[in-house]
Design a protein around this motif. Structure first.
Motif, PDB file in Angstrom:
ATOM      1  N   LYS A   2     -50.276 -11.581 -19.720  1.00  0.00           N
ATOM      2  CA  LYS A   2     -50.345 -12.335 -20.974  1.00  0.00           C
ATOM      3  C   LYS A   2     -51.762 -12.272 -21.535  1.00  0.00           C
ATOM      4  N   ILE A   3     -51.868 -11.819 -22.787  1.00  0.00           N
ATOM      5  CA  ILE A   3     -53.148 -11.655 -23.463  1.00  0.00           C
ATOM      6  C   ILE A   3     -53.312 -12.743 -24.515  1.00  0.00           C
ATOM      7  N   GLY A   4     -54.534 -13.279 -24.618  1.00  0.00           N
ATOM      8  CA  GLY A   4     -54.838 -14.266 -25.642  1.00  0.00           C
ATOM      9  C   GLY A   4     -55.954 -13.799 -26.555  1.00  0.00           C
ATOM     10  N   ALA A  28     -56.002 -21.819 -22.714  1.00  0.00           N
ATOM     11  CA  ALA A  28     -55.539 -20.546 -22.152  1.00  0.00           C
ATOM     12  C   ALA A  28     -54.969 -20.751 -20.754  1.00  0.00           C
ATOM     13  N   ASP A  31     -51.570 -22.319 -21.077  1.00  0.00           N
ATOM     14  CA  ASP A  31     -50.607 -21.338 -21.594  1.00  0.00           C
ATOM     15  C   ASP A  31     -50.412 -20.145 -20.662  1.00  0.00           C
ATOM     16  N   VAL A  33     -52.447 -17.768 -19.713  1.00  0.00           N
ATOM     17  CA  VAL A  33     -53.033 -16.528 -20.228  1.00  0.00           C
ATOM     18  C   VAL A  33     -53.855 -15.870 -19.117  1.00  0.00           C
ATOM     19  N   VAL A  36     -58.362 -13.536 -22.115  1.00  0.00           N
ATOM     20  CA  VAL A  36     -58.542 -14.094 -23.450  1.00  0.00           C
ATOM     21  C   VAL A  36     -59.811 -13.536 -24.082  1.00  0.00           C
ATOM     22  N   LEU A 233     -55.130 -19.972 -30.812  1.00  0.00           N
ATOM     23  CA  LEU A 233     -55.029 -19.076 -29.665  1.00  0.00           C
ATOM     24  C   LEU A 233     -53.711 -18.324 -29.803  1.00  0.00           C
ATOM     25  N   THR A 235     -51.095 -15.469 -28.482  1.00  0.00           N
ATOM     26  CA  THR A 235     -50.773 -14.894 -27.171  1.00  0.00           C
ATOM     27  C   THR A 235     -49.614 -13.921 -27.270  1.00  0.00           C
ATOM     28  N   GLU A 237     -47.235 -11.171 -24.412  1.00  0.00           N
ATOM     29  CA  GLU A 237     -47.004 -10.474 -23.154  1.00  0.00           C
ATOM     30  C   GLU A 237     -47.036  -8.975 -23.412  1.00  0.00           C
TER      31      GLU A 237
END
Length: 238
Positions: A2-4, A28, A31, A33, A36, A233, A235, A237
């Motif tokens: 998972k990228i933020g 983050a 969530d 993440v 980030v 933020l 996000t 996948e």
């Protein structure tokens, strides 16, 4: 994975920015993440008095050390933009802080004409690995140069982060919205990888940045996008 991507207003006071970065890191973590990215110069902004201060590096290193402790605590890898002196040369830098205490750095390769009065050019692209994925880094105007992004493709990157602070006069900011949205999309399509744009928003020293941070998939489709003025933020996948 998972990228933020953080879109935030940047203060001319480092303490204000640290507080905001800490709050986004906490979010983050909540969530879930893994990695980030914050905007260009998110740690300090462009306060020229601060950039010319003799103890600037000490303050930057202290702030990064405090942020690194949270990165380790939350197990969230973090990319953050800030200035840094290498000898007598001031760099516009992105530092990658890993949960295990490691760090890597990338310096902006193509400063704007205004920035060249203060900042020196970086030496070359950077590829880093995290959780079996490979990523590249670019800072703001670097996005205009296809060769950087082609090298990242050739080196097997799964995605590229663009740290930006698209500050202009109000009229120019409005005029360039489409340009600064379309380039990350084009880079994603050309190279068939994700592109993550973390942009500043709001006013800063009589200029303004109109946000529109993005996460773009390898087909050039926008996975998510921020508005002009909000702090967010984003996000996704991958």
């Amino acid at each position: 994975m998972k990228i933020g991507v953080v879109q935030m207003k940047i203060s001319n006071k480092i303490d204000n920015n640290i507080l905001k970065i800490v709050n986004f890191l906490k979010k983050a973590k909540v969530d879930e993440v893994d990695l980030v990215c914050f905007p260009e110069m998110a740690l300090t902004g462009y306060n020229v008095q601060f950039l010319k201060s003799i103890d600037m590096n000490d303050k930057i290193l202290f702030a990064l050390d405090e942020i690194s402790k949270l990165v380790s605590k939350y197990s969230v890898c973090c990319i953050i933009g800030h200035p840094f002196y290498e000898g007598k040369e001031l760099k516009n830098r992105a530092s990658i802080l890993f949960p295990d205490g490691r760090y890597e750095k990338y310096d902006k390769l193509y400063p704007t004409e205004i920035e060249k009065k203060i900042f020196s050019e970086g030496k070359g692209p950077l590829v880093f690995e995290y959780k079996q994925k490979r990523f590249g880094i670019a800072i703001c105007r670097d996005q205009n140069f296809y060769n950087i992004f082609k090298e990242y493709k050739d080196r097997g990157c799964d995605g590229v982060f663009i740290l930006a602070a698209h500050y202009y006069s109000p009229n120019e900011a409005r005029w360039k919205i489409d340009k600064n949205r379309s380039i990350p999309i084009a880079r994603a399509v050309e190279n068939e990888y994700y592109v993550f744009l973390a942009n500043a928003t709001g006013a800063h020293f009589n200029m303004i940045s109109l946000g529109h941070s993005l996460i773009v998939d390898k087909r050039g489709c926008i996975v998510c996008e921020a508005d002009e003025a909000g702090e967010h933020l984003l996000t996704a996948e991958i």
